[in-house]
Scaffold this active site. Structure first.
Site, short mmCIF file in Angstrom:
data_model
loop_
_atom_site.label_atom_id
_atom_site.label_comp_id
_atom_site.label_asym_id
_atom_site.label_seq_id
_atom_site.Cartn_x
_atom_site.Cartn_y
_atom_site.Cartn_z
N VAL A 98 -28.30 -49.02 4.17
CA VAL A 98 -26.89 -49.29 4.42
C VAL A 98 -26.74 -50.75 4.81
O VAL A 98 -27.55 -51.28 5.58
CB VAL A 98 -26.33 -48.38 5.54
CG1 VAL A 98 -24.86 -48.69 5.80
CG2 VAL A 98 -26.53 -46.90 5.21
N CYS A 99 -25.76 -51.41 4.24
CA CYS A 99 -25.42 -52.79 4.60
C CYS A 99 -26.64 -53.70 4.37
O CYS A 99 -27.30 -53.62 3.33
CB CYS A 99 -24.91 -52.83 6.04
SG CYS A 99 -24.05 -54.34 6.51
#
Length: 232
Positions: A98-99
């Site tokens: 994520v990210c």
């Protein structure tokens, strides 16, 4: 189904807790949070998080997830963490992030030739590790599933539930969590007002140089040693 998150200092807690809340509700799910020691780890919003297992004792993940956050800068140049990720990724069914967690996977040599996404402000740096940046909220390439910035981790989790158990199970979890976003607009570079984007870019400028130095160092390390193939 063993779900394993890398937990580290100064991560963005929503990168981890958002998808964890969704994935933990899958049938047969077991969720663990791994770090070097079993002691509280401070996130970037001063919320302390407690690992459930050490890196050394962590079980083999079916789903491996690396969240992002300020601390990813250090993780990209932590040989112990990168070696652990390579070992776990070799046996995992899904390798996810994520990210800016995708930068950590990339620094481990796992995204060479892989289509992947990241937070929009940092995604272009994936190319330094041989990855192919795709500006989308969730990207799947083989067993790799990567999510964009912070909140997209929730969407990625629902996408993964759909892949594993189908839309009915995913939608039932969505209903249980009452996940029905109604944004105010401007949450992407394309839709944000210019003055708002300039405000954000000014805010991140102080840590830009440090992270870019870390990215260059980690990318140089990728080129100087043999690594596992991305499909391993």
């Amino acid at each position: 189904m063993q779900i394993l998150f890398l937990l580290y200092p100064d991560l963005t807690q929503l990168d981890m807790t958002g998808p964890a809340q969704v994935l933990a509700r899958m049938p047969g799910a077991r969720v663990d949070f791994a770090w070097k020691q079993i002691e509280p780890v401070m996130s970037d919003c001063s919320l302390a998080l407690l690992p459930t297992v050490t890196l050394a004792d962590a079980p083999q993940a079916d789903i491996l997830c690396v969240p992002g956050g300020y601390g990813c800068t250090d993780m990209m140049n932590d040989p112990h963490v990168l070696a652990w990720l390579r070992r776990q990724a070799a046996g995992a069914t899904w390798v996810t992030s994520v990210c800016t967690g995708s930068l950590v996977l990339a620094a481990a040599g796992l995204l060479q030739g892989v289509r992947a996404t990241c937070h929009w402000a940092w995604g272009a740096q994936l190319a330094k590790f041989g990855a192919i940046f795709v500006s989308e909220r969730c990207v799947i390439d083989g067993k790799f599933m990567t999510a964009g910035g912070v909140t997209s981790g929730i969407d990625f989790a629902f996408r993964l539930v759909c892949e594993l158990f189908g839309a009915d199970v995913a939608e039932a979890i969505q209903l249980a969590l009452e996940y029905d976003p109604q944004p105010i607009g401007g949450g992407t570079p394309a839709t944000a007002r210019p003055e708002v984007r300039a405000l954000y870019e000014t805010a991140i400028a102080p840590r830009l140089a440090a992270r870019m130095a870390a990215i260059d160092s980690a990318a140089a390390a990728i080129g100087s040693q043999p690594l596992h193939a991305a499909s391993a």
